[in-house]
Design an enzyme around this catalytic site. Structure first.
Site, mmCIF file in Angstrom:
data_model
loop_
_atom_site.group_PDB
_atom_site.id
_atom_site.type_symbol
_atom_site.label_atom_id
_atom_site.label_comp_id
_atom_site.label_asym_id
_atom_site.label_seq_id
_atom_site.Cartn_x
_atom_site.Cartn_y
_atom_site.Cartn_z
ATOM 1 N N ASP A 1 7.107 -57.085 -24.909
ATOM 2 C CA ASP A 1 7.680 -57.980 -25.928
ATOM 3 C C ASP A 1 8.860 -57.359 -26.661
ATOM 4 O OD1 ASP A 1 5.343 -59.369 -25.680
ATOM 5 O OD2 ASP A 1 4.298 -58.873 -27.428
ATOM 6 N N SER B 1 -3.773 -60.673 -25.102
ATOM 7 C CA SER B 1 -3.195 -60.889 -26.171
ATOM 8 C C SER B 1 -3.965 -60.418 -27.364
ATOM 9 C CB SER B 1 -2.315 -62.180 -26.364
ATOM 10 O OG SER B 1 -2.062 -62.304 -27.700
ATOM 11 N N SER B 2 -3.635 -59.659 -28.302
ATOM 12 C CA SER B 2 -4.362 -59.293 -29.429
ATOM 13 C C SER B 2 -5.703 -58.389 -29.189
ATOM 14 C CB SER B 2 -4.991 -60.601 -30.270
ATOM 15 O OG SER B 2 -3.946 -61.488 -30.675
ATOM 16 N N GLY C 1 -5.544 -55.128 -28.572
ATOM 17 C CA GLY C 1 -5.223 -53.978 -29.328
ATOM 18 C C GLY C 1 -4.233 -52.883 -28.648
ATOM 19 N N LYS C 2 -3.610 -53.459 -27.587
ATOM 20 C CA LYS C 2 -2.846 -52.650 -26.698
ATOM 21 C C LYS C 2 -1.551 -52.083 -27.619
ATOM 22 C CE LYS C 2 -1.291 -55.856 -23.979
ATOM 23 N NZ LYS C 2 -1.932 -56.953 -24.747
ATOM 24 N N SER C 3 -0.873 -52.539 -28.635
ATOM 25 C CA SER C 3 -0.133 -52.134 -29.243
ATOM 26 C C SER C 3 -0.597 -51.063 -30.286
ATOM 27 C CB SER C 3 0.883 -53.058 -29.942
ATOM 28 O OG SER C 3 1.359 -54.003 -29.296
ATOM 29 N N GLY D 1 -4.523 -55.607 -21.084
ATOM 30 C CA GLY D 1 -5.615 -56.358 -21.754
ATOM 31 C C GLY D 1 -4.811 -57.779 -22.128
#
Length: 197
Positions: A41, A16-17, A19-21, A14
């Site tokens: 990252d 950046s931002s 919600g993957k993390s 997905g």
């Protein structure tokens, strides 16, 4: 030591931002086996910042490409000895997908697309303050147009997305998105086709 069975991979793809993390961390709580959450990252943060900052634009690009290629192989190394890995990784350049198809050939990979509304992405970028504004809008991560599972984090909390992913895993067929993409990449190219670099 006997034969070690290979682990599995869940690739959260997905912008950046998106919600993957947070979805990845929630997945660790609902999946029955131990899983490593290994975002690209985390590997990038191991690189010395001062030396990278002193590089030219072309050198930085080469460094980032090597980092991603190393990340692919680090994931394969973990999985090859039986570890399960959740990748938090945007397929934002076509070569990333092509390299992963080669490196993870023969591995069980589930490709999950993590979507989010553009307005919410913009709000999250501004709230985070650690990403260039407009980064998410500039990324193209779904150009391959295939996936095994799709979740939308715009209004759905991470734990609900994680449960949806975990509940979908047993119902996936033997042939998954990575298998289909790999097979299509081996088909003869049309006359006049020039691959991107």
């Amino acid at each position: 030591m006997g034969v070690v069975s290979r682990g599995r991979v869940i690739l959260l793809n997905g912008v950046s931002s998106s919600g993957k993390s947070t979805v990845g961390r929630a997945l660790q709580q609902v999946l029955p086996d131990p899983w490593f959450l290994f975002p690209v990252d985390a590997l990038g943060s191991m690189r010395s910042i001062e030396q990278t900052a002193a590089q030219s634009e072309s050198e930085i690009e080469a460094t980032l490409r090597r980092t991603c290629m190393g990340y692919h192989r680090a994931v394969a190394g973990l999985v090859s000895v039986g570890n399960h890995v959740i990748m938090d990784y945007p397929l934002s350049e076509p070569w990333r997908l092509r390299d992963l198809l080669d490196v993870l050939d023969g591995y069980d990979v589930t490709l999950v697309e993590v979507h989010c509304d553009a307005a919410e992405l913009d709000r999250r970028e501004r709230a985070r303050g650690d990403r260039p504004l407009g980064l998410a809008a500039s990324q193209v991560v779904c150009a391959h147009e295939d996936r095994d599972i799709s979740v939308d984090t715009t209004d759905t909390p991470p734990d609900a997305c994680a449960h949806a992913i975990a509940e979908s895993l047993p119902g996936l067929g033997v042939s998954k998105a990575f298998d289909r993409l790999r097979a299509s990449s081996r088909e003869p190219a049309p006359i006049g086709y020039t691959p991107d670099r």
